[in-house]
Design an enzyme around this catalytic site. Sequence first.
Site, PDB file in Angstrom:
ATOM      1  N   HIS A 152      -1.933  -5.237   1.460  1.00 40.27           N
ATOM      2  CA  HIS A 152      -3.359  -6.168   1.442  1.00 40.27           C
ATOM      3  C   HIS A 152      -3.177  -7.552   0.966  1.00 40.27           C
ATOM      4  CE1 HIS A 152      -7.427  -6.795  -0.285  1.00 40.27           C
ATOM      5  NE2 HIS A 152      -6.746  -7.590  -1.273  1.00 40.27           N
ATOM      6  N   LYS A 197       0.637  -1.253  -0.071  1.00 38.45           N
ATOM      7  CA  LYS A 197       0.084   0.024  -0.071  1.00 38.45           C
ATOM      8  C   LYS A 197       0.895   1.058  -0.096  1.00 38.45           C
ATOM      9  CE  LYS A 197      -3.929  -2.207   2.417  1.00 38.45           C
ATOM     10  NZ  LYS A 197      -4.935  -2.472   3.423  1.00 38.45           N
ATOM     11  N   GLU A 209      -9.188 -10.111  -7.805  1.00 38.50           N
ATOM     12  CA  GLU A 209      -8.241  -8.929  -7.701  1.00 38.50           C
ATOM     13  C   GLU A 209      -6.884  -9.085  -8.515  1.00 38.50           C
ATOM     14  OE1 GLU A 209      -9.868  -8.680  -2.911  1.00 38.50           O
ATOM     15  OE2 GLU A 209      -7.750  -9.377  -3.420  1.00 38.50           O
ATOM     16  N   PHE A 235     -15.737   3.461   6.663  1.00 36.90           N
ATOM     17  CA  PHE A 235     -14.316   3.776   6.218  1.00 36.90           C
ATOM     18  C   PHE A 235     -14.090   3.790   4.897  1.00 36.90           C
ATOM     19  CE2 PHE A 235     -14.337  -0.559   7.323  1.00 36.90           C
ATOM     20  CZ  PHE A 235     -13.727  -1.287   6.135  1.00 36.90           C
ATOM     21  N   ARG A 257       2.515  -6.711   9.064  1.00 34.25           N
ATOM     22  CA  ARG A 257       1.783  -5.747   9.500  1.00 34.25           C
ATOM     23  C   ARG A 257       2.537  -5.084  10.890  1.00 34.25           C
ATOM     24  NH1 ARG A 257      -4.263  -7.527   7.397  1.00 34.25           N
ATOM     25  NH2 ARG A 257      -4.094  -6.268   5.461  1.00 34.25           N
ATOM     26  N   TYR A 268     -12.134  -1.626  -4.118  1.00 33.49           N
ATOM     27  CA  TYR A 268     -12.618  -1.717  -2.655  1.00 33.49           C
ATOM     28  C   TYR A 268     -14.328  -1.869  -2.896  1.00 33.49           C
ATOM     29  CZ  TYR A 268      -8.106  -1.740  -0.490  1.00 33.49           C
ATOM     30  OH  TYR A 268      -6.935  -2.284  -0.102  1.00 33.49           O
ATOM     31  N   ASN A 271      -1.812   0.162   6.673  1.00 33.89           N
ATOM     32  CA  ASN A 271      -1.481  -1.029   7.002  1.00 33.89           C
ATOM     33  C   ASN A 271      -0.553  -1.972   6.116  1.00 33.89           C
ATOM     34  OD1 ASN A 271      -3.501  -2.172   5.304  1.00 33.89           O
ATOM     35  ND2 ASN A 271      -4.527  -3.197   6.847  1.00 33.89           N
TER      36      ASN A 271
HETATM   37  P1  CMP Z   1      -7.381  -4.554   3.447  1.00 30.74           P
HETATM   38  O1  CMP Z   1      -7.028  -5.893   3.817  1.00 30.74           O
HETATM   39  O2  CMP Z   1      -6.717  -3.968   2.121  1.00 30.74           O
HETATM   40  O3  CMP Z   1      -9.033  -4.523   3.088  1.00 30.74           O
HETATM   41  C1  CMP Z   1      -9.826  -3.294   3.410  1.00 30.74           C
HETATM   42  C2  CMP Z   1      -9.199  -2.213   4.036  1.00 30.74           C
HETATM   43  O4  CMP Z   1      -9.970  -1.242   4.880  1.00 30.74           O
HETATM   44  C3  CMP Z   1      -8.209  -2.643   5.254  1.00 30.74           C
HETATM   45  O5  CMP Z   1      -7.356  -3.685   4.769  1.00 30.74           O
HETATM   46  C4  CMP Z   1      -7.979  -1.780   6.128  1.00 30.74           C
HETATM   47  O6  CMP Z   1      -6.687  -0.960   5.572  1.00 30.74           O
HETATM   48  C5  CMP Z   1      -8.870  -0.586   5.711  1.00 30.74           C
HETATM   49  N1  CMP Z   1      -9.718  -0.279   6.743  1.00 30.74           N
HETATM   50  C6  CMP Z   1      -9.603   1.087   7.265  1.00 30.74           C
HETATM   51  N2  CMP Z   1     -10.432   1.105   8.250  1.00 30.74           N
HETATM   52  C7  CMP Z   1     -10.847   0.071   8.850  1.00 30.74           C
HETATM   53  C8  CMP Z   1     -11.729  -0.677   9.760  1.00 30.74           C
HETATM   54  N3  CMP Z   1     -12.091   0.172  10.774  1.00 30.74           N
HETATM   55  N4  CMP Z   1     -11.697  -1.765   9.677  1.00 30.74           N
HETATM   56  C9  CMP Z   1     -11.263  -2.590   8.756  1.00 30.74           C
HETATM   57  N5  CMP Z   1     -10.634  -2.307   7.678  1.00 30.74           N
HETATM   58  C10 CMP Z   1     -10.274  -0.873   7.612  1.00 30.74           C
END
Ligand code: CMP
Length: 139
Positions: free
Chosen positions: A117, A11, A128, A59, A104, A51, A114
Amino acid sequence: MSTNRTFTMIKPDGVQNGHIGAILNHITQAGFTIIAMKYTRLTTERAGEFYAVHSARPFYNDLVKYMSSGPIVAVILEKENAVEDFRNVIGATDPTKAEKGTIRNLYAKSIEANAVHGSDSDENAAIEGNFFFSMLERF
Ligand code: CMP
């Protein structure tokens, strides 16, 4: 049927903080083979599409803005039991809950930024991977 493939993105924070090399090394040391890889950037439209499954979540707008804020690295990976094993290698979505030594835990800053992905199913790994790569770009 399991394809033994998963999809990951480094990311914007992982790229911005100079962690591309360390993260790819971590992944290959964990036994994954890189099948396709691309350094690119998502527009807000493309990030929203990627997404879309989260579009009802509170979010979502911030996530789309964040994911289009800088370059990312898109990667298709191969390993037996790839989806589950990769999720163990990256750790929990929230880095404060990610197990010690996971990607992470080592490189992520927040639940949004984070670092990486990881696909949550074989089906989504294929969707994806197809989002970023054509058939000709894969081994
Ligand atoms: P990812 O696995 O890429 O898929 C969805 C993303 O939403 C997740 O990682 C997080 O980076 C992001 N995200 C931001 N806020 C939240 C939240 N409160 N709970 C879960 N995912 C979140």
